[in-house]
Design an enzyme around this catalytic site. Structure first.
Site, PDB file in Angstrom:
ATOM      1  N   GLY A 155       0.807  -1.217   0.000  1.00 23.03           N
ATOM      2  CA  GLY A 155       0.000   0.000   0.000  1.00 23.03           C
ATOM      3  C   GLY A 155       0.839   1.266   0.000  1.00 23.03           C
ATOM      4  N   LEU A 185      -5.573  -5.337  -3.838  1.00 22.08           N
ATOM      5  CA  LEU A 185      -5.685  -4.373  -4.934  1.00 22.08           C
ATOM      6  C   LEU A 185      -6.408  -3.079  -4.575  1.00 22.08           C
ATOM      7  CD1 LEU A 185      -6.297  -6.789  -7.940  1.00 22.08           C
ATOM      8  CD2 LEU A 185      -4.163  -5.783  -7.158  1.00 22.08           C
ATOM      9  N   CYS A 316      -2.809  -4.956   8.434  1.00 22.58           N
ATOM     10  CA  CYS A 316      -3.958  -4.513   7.640  1.00 22.58           C
ATOM     11  C   CYS A 316      -5.043  -5.579   7.571  1.00 22.58           C
ATOM     12  CB  CYS A 316      -3.517  -4.175   6.225  1.00 22.58           C
ATOM     13  SG  CYS A 316      -2.395  -2.785   6.143  1.00 22.58           S
ATOM     14  N   CYS A 525     -10.103 -19.022  13.293  1.00 20.45           N
ATOM     15  CA  CYS A 525      -9.825 -17.625  12.958  1.00 20.45           C
ATOM     16  C   CYS A 525      -9.356 -17.628  11.512  1.00 20.45           C
ATOM     17  CB  CYS A 525      -8.784 -17.020  13.885  1.00 20.45           C
ATOM     18  SG  CYS A 525      -7.151 -17.738  13.693  1.00 20.45           S
TER      19      CYS A 525
END
Lengths: 590, 86
Positions: A155, A185, A316, A525
């Site tokens: 990013g 993306l 993120c 998870c």
């Protein structure tokens, strides 16, 4: 054909002539209609071609022309890029095609550029920034002579690489060991959907080389490790920290200090970001500000580990990030690099030793900055008596640890294989109809919202299963196993035994008279790390008592009710289950 | 003395708030508290912050503050944990 009567006045009949006439008429009768047909065909086909026909012909011609041109171009540009070091064998293997357009135009005999160091193509390409008085031709030449290593093509790295390539940094190194994935993306805009699965450094190089063929770009398709850092970092003038985890940040810092390179450091998560320039002009390093890597902080038990390693949120994929947050910070990182490399260091935020903080949700003003501390004399790497003098000195600091890595291992029987759960869920899809009935289920499982599958033997040993999903509730809200229970990991780690019992039982779980029976909680998870942490704590709380036939002496009925319940960790998490689903798109996962 | 602490990144996430007010006993001499004292109070009065404090910066009036810096009433105090994502 009529029989010919003898001509009047003549005694002799010329039979040969009559036969010839008859044959002539026959031939004419046969041929003329065909000629008429043929001629009408010719006339009908002599019209103007239709629009579609014209376009078809033009298209075919242009395809032929393009093909010829690309043949010629690829030969020219292969050579140019080889000279530049732009495309190497590795790229060719990865499907990176040569870029087009490297044609050096000689200048007109009466015309000259202001500097012999810039070609006519470069003058044209960088013209709009060349005319800035602060940069000028001299600054552009400095950029051309600079080499910059961007660590991380995600990013932050996306805008950093794009803008540095476009601005004419002479040698750009791009390092990343990951492959492009669809979930990247929305923020990693240097890549595209067709490149999913391609290494990010190679994909980023491909995009940048298309943007600017004048520069040299090297893709380092490897994660940053101490040995990679020792080999690659010395080759560059300036480092750009676009990494996404603390371990890589500490490693890059230590390498920067040991090889004396300034670092333009950016970070972003959720709606926020931070930007600063360190190890620059005798300023502090990353360790001066944050002396302890997270894994060295207080960490007793699963809870301490989780807090130490996820201080307010890690990556993120767990916390979420809006694409424009790293985008904003990345663009500003590129700006700082251009100043540091272009001879405008006095204007860098590194010169004033400030950190810029960005909060996209702050309506009052999304930017603020603070002045940072000076060098910390006791710093482990840049202080007066450093304890780290080589990248081999503090190896643990450079391993991206998750809390589960630091826990004692669970027994093998406490794990469920993803294929086992996938096949169980395929065979017995959870539905309202097969939610369990009270008599078979122990009180702890009485919950209308929880999936309890009653299955006998021969089912991979899972038996009655209740799925507990420990991902954050925002992740769970997007998609989850039908009728699973969402109990986020931070709640499992922070809540008391009684609170957890109430959550596991659910709103109507107060049927204390029902007999217990063996039930497995499969704890899931995304990747199988947090679930392992959760299983570790849940087993500590409930299962030891359950395993102990004596009932643990002083413990009351609460503990006994869980007798027979086991907590199982889904190895590899839901991502691994997804790999057992065909097609994988049928199980979107965040 | 009541001090308003602006929260960023993980600290804001932990408290689900952009700022917290914390009551600390000021020294009688000059009605100030040290950064270390403020950190202690934060740890005790706002337990969710405990996990972010060890690695965070504290800025007083937009400037990094060491543990011994004195904070007076009206100072702008900001708690800034590092962000790692990228």
């Amino acid at each position: 054909m009529s029989s010919a009567s003898p001509p009047p006045g003549g005694g002799k009949v010329n039979w040969e002539l009559w036969i010839l006439r008859a044959v002539g008429v026959g031939v004419a009768l046969y041929i003329v209609p065909r000629w008429v047909h043929f001629l009408s065909f010719l006339v009908s086909n002599s019209r103007r071609p239709s629009r579609e026909e014209q376009q078809l012909v033009l298209r075919s011609l242009s395809i032929l022309e393009d093909h010829a041109r690309s043949k010629e171009a690829s030969i020219t540009h292969q050579i140019t890029l080889e000279e530049l070091g732009g495309i190497d064998e590795q790229d060719t293997a990865a499907g990176v095609e040569p870029v087009s357009g490297a044609r050096e135009m000689p200048m007109a005999p009466f015309w000259t550029s202001g500097s012999s160091a810039l070609s006519s193509a470069e003058v044209e390409l960088y013209g709009r920034q060349l005319i800035l008085p602060q940069l000028g031709v001299a600054g552009q030449v400095r950029l051309k002579e600079s080499s910059v290593l961007v660590v991380g093509a995600g990013g932050l790295g996306s805008p950093v690489c794009l803008y540095l390539a476009a601005a004419g940094i002479g040698r750009l190194g791009i390092m990343d060991g990951d492959a492009v994935a669809m979930t990247n993306l929305h923020r990693q805009v240097i890549h595209n959907a067709a490149r999913c699965g391609t290494n990010k450094a190679i994909s980023a190089k491909q995009t940048c080389q298309h943007l600017n063929k004048q520069i040299r770009i090297d893709a380092h398709d490897t994660p940053l490790t101490p040995s990679v850092a020792e080999r690659v970092v010395p080759q560059y003038d300036v480092l750009v920290d676009c990494t996404d985890n603390p371990a890589a940040r500490y490693l890059l810092n230590d390498a920067a200090v040991l090889f004396n390179k300034p670092v333009v450091c950016g970070s972003a998560l959720r709606w926020e970001g931070q930007l600063w320039v360190y190890n620059y002009r005798s300023g502090p390093c990353y360790r001066c500000l944050h002396p302890q890597p997270p894994h060295r902080l207080d960490q007793s038990g699963p809870e301490g580990l989780f807090n130490a390693l996820s201080p307010g949120g890690g990556a993120c994929d767990m916390e979420g990030v809006i694409g424009t947050a790293p985008g904003t910070i990345g663009v500003m990182q590129a700006m700082e690099v251009l100043k540091v490399c272009g001879g405008l260091g006095d204007h860098s935020i590194g010169a004033s030793n400030r950190m810029v903080m960005y909060d996209g949700l702050d309506a009052e003003g999304p930017f603020r900055s603070i002045r940072l501390r000076t060098k910390r004399p006791t710093c482990a790497v840049c202080g007066d008596h450093p304890s780290i003098s080589s990248l081999q000195d503090s190896p643990d600091d450079y391993i991206d640890m998750c809390p589960a890595d630091l826990l004692p291992p669970l027994p093998p029987s406490a794990h469920v294989k993803p294929s086992q759960l996938a096949s169980h869920l395929h065979r017995h899809p959870p539905s309202e109809a097969n939610l369990s009935a009270p008599p078979r289920v122990p009180p702890i499982l009485q919950d209308d919202n929880t999936y309890q599958q009653q299955v006998g033997g021969g089912d991979g040993g899972l038996g009655a299963v209740s799925v507990v999903d420990v991902r954050p509730s925002a992740h769970y809200a997007v998609s989850h196993v039908r009728h699973s229970l969402n109990l986020p990991i931070d709640q499992i780690l922070s809540q008391s035994k009684e609170e957890l019992l109430a959550r596991l039982r659910g709103p109507r779980g107060n049927n204390r008279g029902a007999p217990p029976s063996p039930v497995s909680y499969v704890v899931v998870c995304r990747r199988g790390n947090d679930s392992r942490l959760a299983v570790s704590k849940l087993r500590d709380l409930f299962q030891e008592e359950a395993d102990d036939d004596q009932g643990g002496g002083g413990e009351g009925g609460e503990g006994r009710e869980e007798k027979g319940c086991t907590f199982l960790n889904l190895q590899g998490g839901l991502e691994a289950v997804r790999r057992n689903v065909e097609p994988t798109e049928a199980m979107p996962l965040v | 003395m009541r001090i308003r602490v602006l929260l960023f990144a993980g600290a804001k996430e932990a408290m689900r708030a952009g700022a917290v007010d914390v009551e600390v006993n000021a020294s009688s001499a000059d009605n100030t508290v040290s950064v270390a004292e403020l950190m202690d109070s934060l740890r005790q009065t706002h337990p969710p912050l405990a996990k972010v404090l060890p690695n965070s910066l504290l800025a007083v009036n937009q400037e990094y503050a060491e543990d011994d810096v004195r904070i007076k009433e009206g100072d702008e105090v900001a708690l800034i944990p590092p962000i790692s994502g990228g």
